[in-house]
Design an enzyme around this catalytic site. Structure first.
Site, PDB file in Angstrom:
ATOM      1  N   GLU A  45       0.832  -1.200   0.000  1.00 23.28           N
ATOM      2  CA  GLU A  45       0.000   0.000   0.000  1.00 23.28           C
ATOM      3  C   GLU A  45       0.876   1.262   0.000  1.00 23.28           C
ATOM      4  OE1 GLU A  45      -3.902   1.623   2.486  1.00 23.28           O
ATOM      5  OE2 GLU A  45      -2.640   0.043   3.325  1.00 23.28           O
ATOM      6  N   LYS A 114      -9.185   3.409  -2.767  1.00 23.34           N
ATOM      7  CA  LYS A 114      -9.574   2.633  -1.587  1.00 23.34           C
ATOM      8  C   LYS A 114     -10.980   3.031  -1.164  1.00 23.34           C
ATOM      9  CE  LYS A 114      -7.546   1.080   2.805  1.00 23.34           C
ATOM     10  NZ  LYS A 114      -6.383   1.237   3.714  1.00 23.34           N
ATOM     11  N   CYS A 175      -5.902  -3.276   1.703  1.00 28.89           N
ATOM     12  CA  CYS A 175      -5.688  -3.432   3.143  1.00 28.89           C
ATOM     13  C   CYS A 175      -6.973  -3.580   3.948  1.00 28.89           C
ATOM     14  CB  CYS A 175      -4.837  -2.277   3.673  1.00 28.89           C
ATOM     15  SG  CYS A 175      -4.083  -2.650   5.289  1.00 28.89           S
ATOM     16  N   SER A 357      20.459  -1.317  34.150  1.00 31.88           N
ATOM     17  CA  SER A 357      20.311  -1.327  35.610  1.00 31.88           C
ATOM     18  C   SER A 357      20.519  -2.695  36.231  1.00 31.88           C
ATOM     19  CB  SER A 357      18.917  -0.827  35.983  1.00 31.88           C
ATOM     20  OG  SER A 357      17.928  -1.769  35.579  1.00 31.88           O
TER      21      SER A 357
END
Length: 707
Positions: A45, A114, A175, A357
């Site tokens: 896309e 789309k 999509c 840490s």
């Protein structure tokens, strides 16, 4: 009569607004597809401009440069005699659309906009584009003059169309249309479309690939057909990592699977399929044929071109395969590591700086960098020239050929243990051992002098000396004394990130890595602008439970034995004074809630759309074996008080890899207020009334008593 066709789908590591690089990768994918015998090539896309342009879609430059790239594709010799399907934004009648432009031999065949836009979570397509509203309808689109001069076309079809070749019919989805309840492929398949395509910009979330694969296979199982799914891959400029996973499915079975995580910028997947298999599969589905006889037909754009060859009897077809899914630990190891590599090579930095840490979160972050180094070394050993060139540029060395992961980690990762009087020998040893096992360049320093100087300036100014709670101070004093340590660590992180390479005679600066997980962000258990403030945070979208799964995977996969003791130790910030040399502070005790409970709160709050009362109602059933209704009420009210009081911290979260759908990041994913009525009087009153009913207490409390 030809019946077998070879089709190609691509995963490309595109980069927002990198038009030159995007063009190069598209051309490379077309060349590979042609060399593999494909007559149709599908890309991801918005591949021309890159999916993550966001508000750059408003700029006319983005559309102009997209057309300039399209012009080069139209005339490229490699793009001849193959149908090319590319994605770009198109302005039609002054409306911006997210489109597929399909062309062949220098002519644009059609433009398909789309029709359903992704507009939730991380996606805001409705902000930039309009959905095409006219099902099965098309209009003439006036091409820009620069394209007209090349194609000798003034108008081309624009709309909800399908493409009819001499031997088959191809229909397009984009999509989100695959994910919607009534996808276009349903009606297209009933109208005789045999090949469906979906170009995607689908990001990685843990275990999301299962759903995506099921959707594609189901699309062809019920209706028959051939489905090509192309997906973006890599980090194209933001928090998301697009995980490739392109695939080809025939009649409900996968016949080609692309890599989900890969450092290859271009991946082309091909399959040879028999059109007669689709026709035979559909022939015996009587319900499908009955519906097909009543369907409203699509407008077909006809093209004098065939995907198949006349003499293809001896051509073998692609057989169904079993999809390989990664385990959860593998996904965490691979996805964020690929994201880190893209961010490093595209940011023009020369490595990472990590405050280590000795705790679980910073250790997981260090292991992700080590996993990245493993993938980089593997890619180089596989002959990936682009990765090799990137390594040479980052290390400023032309003589790099192959490195082992430990050596590469030593050149790309600087770890630093910043001790105070509240740090334990145990965490010092754990940080040192992990740094040795992964090979990072490790620094130990003590920051007590700076902390004392800061507090002394406050005393000189105000005449007051703050103390920890255990030393007789108040709660505000205690919190301030903890926070000054954390914020001083952030200052040192950036100082060393900017100058540590210089001090070693090496040019360049480092990216600072954050180490706060999604559960702590949700609760607000972070100090604003402390060492969780960084350039990027690879674990900022991961739950504590997922991080523990990843650490266990690292023990087994990378044989990092020191992680066993790190995983068994309770999480602690080590900001309060030690008790006889031992840690007297744990995160869960400080937070008043466990990490496991936080993950439940997060999913109900974001994914379950639950406010305080709804969350209480759900949890009294979920936790009925372990908590009374009153205990559940206390936990829910405690969470929402702390969540609302600390919500402002989400405005400053370090950009994080998005892995969990309950991320509280308000900069992109979770647009909620950051100023709340933190006592939630109305909502908590409803909870208390329900508790009393469950406990058999008659009558209502006065509202004033509850607030």
């Amino acid at each position: 009569m030809g019946r077998k066709v070879t089709v190609a789908t691509c995963s490309l590591n595109q980069w927002a607004l990198d038009f030159e690089g995007n063009l190069r990768r598209i051309l490379r994918s077309i060349e590979i597809a042609r060399n593999k015998g494909a007559k149709y090539r599908l890309g991801p896309e918005l591949e021309i401009c890159g999916y993550g342009c966001w508000d750059h879609y408003f700029e006319s430059d983005t559309i102009l440069h997209s057309y300039q790239v399209l012009a080069q594709l139209l005339v490229a010799p490699v793009a001849q005699n193959i149908i090319c399907d590319v994605g770009m934004p198109v302005m039609h009648r002054n409306v911006r659309y997210n489109c597929r432009v399909i062309f062949l031999n220098g002519k644009i065949l059609m433009i398909r906009p789309k029709m359903v836009l992704a507009n939730e979570g991380n996606y805001q397509e409705m902000r930039w584009f309009a959905p095409w509203p006219n099902s099965r309808q098309a209009e003439d689109h006036l091409l820009p003059r620069m394209i007209q001069e090349l194609t000798k076309q003034e108008l081309v079809p624009f709309g909800d169309l399908v493409l009819a070749t001499k031997d088959t019919c191809i229909g397009t989805e984009i999509c989100e249309e695959l994910w919607m309840p009534h996808s276009p492929h349903i009606d297209m398949g009933l109208d005789g479309v045999e090949i469906f395509t979906s170009s995607s910009g689908s990001h990685h979330v843990l275990q999301k690939a299962h759903t995506r694969v099921d959707l594609v296979n189901l699309a062809t199982l019920k209706n028959g057909g051939i489905y090509l799914m192309a997906n973006q891959k890599g980090c194209d400029g933001g928090r998301l990592y697009y995980d490739g996973c392109s695939m080809i499915s025939v009649n409900g079975s996968t016949v080609a699977q692309g890599a989900q995580f890969s450092l290859d910028d271009v991946e082309v997947l091909t399959a040879t399929v028999d059109l007669e298999d689709v026709r035979s599969f559909r022939a015996e589905i009587s319900s499908r044929n009955l519906m097909a006889s009543r369907v409203v037909p699509y407008t077909r754009v006809k093209v004098d071109f065939a995907l198949s060859y006349h003499d293809d009897v001896l051509v073998s077809t692609s057989e169904p395969i079993q999809w390989h899914f990664h385990s959860l630990g593998e996904e965490i190891s691979l996805g964020p590591a690929c994201w880190l590599w893209d961010y490093l090579r595209r940011s023009e930095r020369f490595g990472f700086f990590l405050p280590l840490s000795g705790g679980l979160d910073s250790s997981a972050t260090a292991c992700l960098v080590y996993s990245m180094c493993c993938q980089v070394c593997q890619a180089m050993s596989n002959g990936n020239k682009e990765v090799l060139a990137d390594v040479q540029r980052i290390l400023n060395r032309d003589d790099v050929l192959l490195l082992d992961p430990q050596k590469l980690c030593g050149q790309l990762l600087t770890t630093c243990y910043m001790a105070t009087q509240n740090s334990s020998q145990d965490t010092y040893n754990k940080a040192k051992e992990l740094a040795e096992q992964i090979g990072s360049y490790h620094i130990n320093l003590n920051i007590d002098g700076v902390i004392k100087a800061v507090v002394e300036i406050f005393r000189m100014t105000t005449g007051k000396m703050p103390q920890f709670l255990v030393h007789g101070g108040s709660s505000p004093e205690d919190v301030a004394m903890q926070n000054v340590q954390a914020r001083v660590r952030m200052v040192f992180s950036y100082l060393f990130a900017q100058l540590s390479l210089w001090s070693r005679g090496i040019p360049g600066g480092l990216l600072v890595l954050g180490t706060t997980n999604v559960d702590e962000c949700l609760r607000g258990y972070v100090t604003k602008y402390d060492c969780s403030s960084a350039d990027i945070n690879p674990i900022g979208g991961m739950s504590k439970a997922d991080i523990r799964t990843f650490i266990q995977y690292c023990i087994e996969r990378f044989h990092l034995i020191c992680l066993r003791s790190i995983m068994s130790a309770p999480a602690t910030a080590e900001l309060k004074p030690l008790a006889e040399g031992q840690v007297a502070q744990t995160n869960e005790e400080d937070m008043g809630v466990t990490y496991k409970e936080l993950a439940v709160f997060g999913r109900l709050r974001k994914m379950g759309k639950a406010g305080p009362y709804s969350m209480f109602c759900k949890l009294i059933n979920m936790w009925k074996e372990i908590c009374t209704p009153r205990e559940v009420a206390d936990k829910v009210k405690h969470f929402f008080r702390k969540y609302s009081l600390n919500r402002h911290k989400m405005t400053t979260l370090t950009p994080s890899y998005h892995a969990e759908n309950y991320s509280p990041d308000d900069n992109r994913f979770d647009p909620r207020p950051f100023l709340y009525q933190s006592r939630w009087p109305w909502q908590f009153r409803c909870i208390d009334q329900q508790v009393m009913k469950l406990e058999g207490v008659e009558g209502d409390q006065d509202f004033d008593d509850l607030v």
